[in-house]
Enzyme design. Sequence first.
Site, PDB file in Angstrom:
ATOM      1  N   LYS A  49      16.857  16.123  44.526  1.00 27.93           N
ATOM      2  CA  LYS A  49      18.076  16.478  45.269  1.00 27.93           C
ATOM      3  C   LYS A  49      17.911  16.258  46.768  1.00 27.93           C
ATOM      4  O   LYS A  49      18.895  16.130  47.498  1.00 27.93           O
ATOM      5  CB  LYS A  49      18.466  17.929  44.987  1.00 27.93           C
ATOM      6  N   TYR A 262      20.527  23.137  27.201  1.00 21.76           N
ATOM      7  CA  TYR A 262      20.017  23.060  28.571  1.00 21.76           C
ATOM      8  C   TYR A 262      19.087  24.227  28.879  1.00 21.76           C
ATOM      9  O   TYR A 262      19.416  25.391  28.615  1.00 21.76           O
ATOM     10  CB  TYR A 262      21.191  23.058  29.550  1.00 21.76           C
ATOM     11  N   TYR A 288      13.802  19.857  33.376  1.00 20.79           N
ATOM     12  CA  TYR A 288      14.147  18.452  33.591  1.00 20.79           C
ATOM     13  C   TYR A 288      12.998  17.501  33.261  1.00 20.79           C
ATOM     14  O   TYR A 288      13.048  16.768  32.280  1.00 20.79           O
ATOM     15  CB  TYR A 288      14.601  18.233  35.045  1.00 20.79           C
TER      16      TYR A 288
END
Length: 333
Positions: A49, A262, A288
Amino acid sequence: MNPIRFERRRYTGGATPIERLARFSECLGGPTVYIKRDDQLGLAAGGNKTRKLEYLVADAIKQGADTLITCGAVQSNHCRLTLAAAVREGLSCQLVLSEPETGYQPHASGNHLLFHLMGAEKIEVIPADGDMQESMEKLAAALEREGRKAYLIPVGGSSEVGTLGYMACAEEIEQQSLELGIPFDYVVTATGSAGTQAGLIAGFAARQSSSSVIGINVSRDRESQEKKVQELLLSTAEFVGLKGELPASLVRCEDEYVGPGYAIPTAEMVEAVKLLARTEGILLDPVYTGKAMAGLIGLIRRGAFRKEDRVLFLHTGGTPALYTYADTFFSEM
């Protein structure tokens, strides 16, 4: 060419390294695997990010914003890094967090601890099925009534502006590939909010690169994720004035490694995290990169690559979340 491509803050000094995973590759007996260490990007504890925020924060400053507002899960890497960027720039930051099924724990460790350590101005926790965009807009409206100006950043920083960060990363990879003398046949990355994968595809297309991008889903099914990536890819290409065709075949997502959902651990994720840690001393995260590496391992084991292929795994960071899953790793799933 849209001038936004040249309006960028810099939070990392130089390119992140590319390392050959010799022992890991030998253990799997497949292609040679390399790793792009975007976990070493600047800002608090690094992660993908940061690249998106270099463009998003530049846009926020250009628009005269004094506060960044963004959203994510209670262990959101994106929220951590957005807050870190705000601190770096002298801006305020407010977060909207989605409450997990296990319930909200105000004193949780990992990224949530860092939200408090770095001084988030406000943390609003909403139900898992709540509308995060609507909640951010309400916070922005409240600030406007105070004479302040907010800049809203979507989940994962995955807008056309944020996606520019991984167009730039694709250019960086191409340059490193030339310097190392190693043409990468495949780049494998976790894919969730779509900005990283879409940016890489657009960036490689702009350079007419032959590298193929494979996204390993961390949440959605294949069809939904590929549609999400394709839509962002096309809107980003239009945004920057990228000419030429970007066929749907450029978007490839694998959904066999999501598991129950998730951020829910899987045995394959645990194996992947332990294997890389024990062969290379590199830490992955359980949400992730752990699932993305599980996907890469699965693809290698089922013969998806040739022995002579060079595969680059993008480490998108997220390791602070690792410490909130201690029971998962001690339990030996």
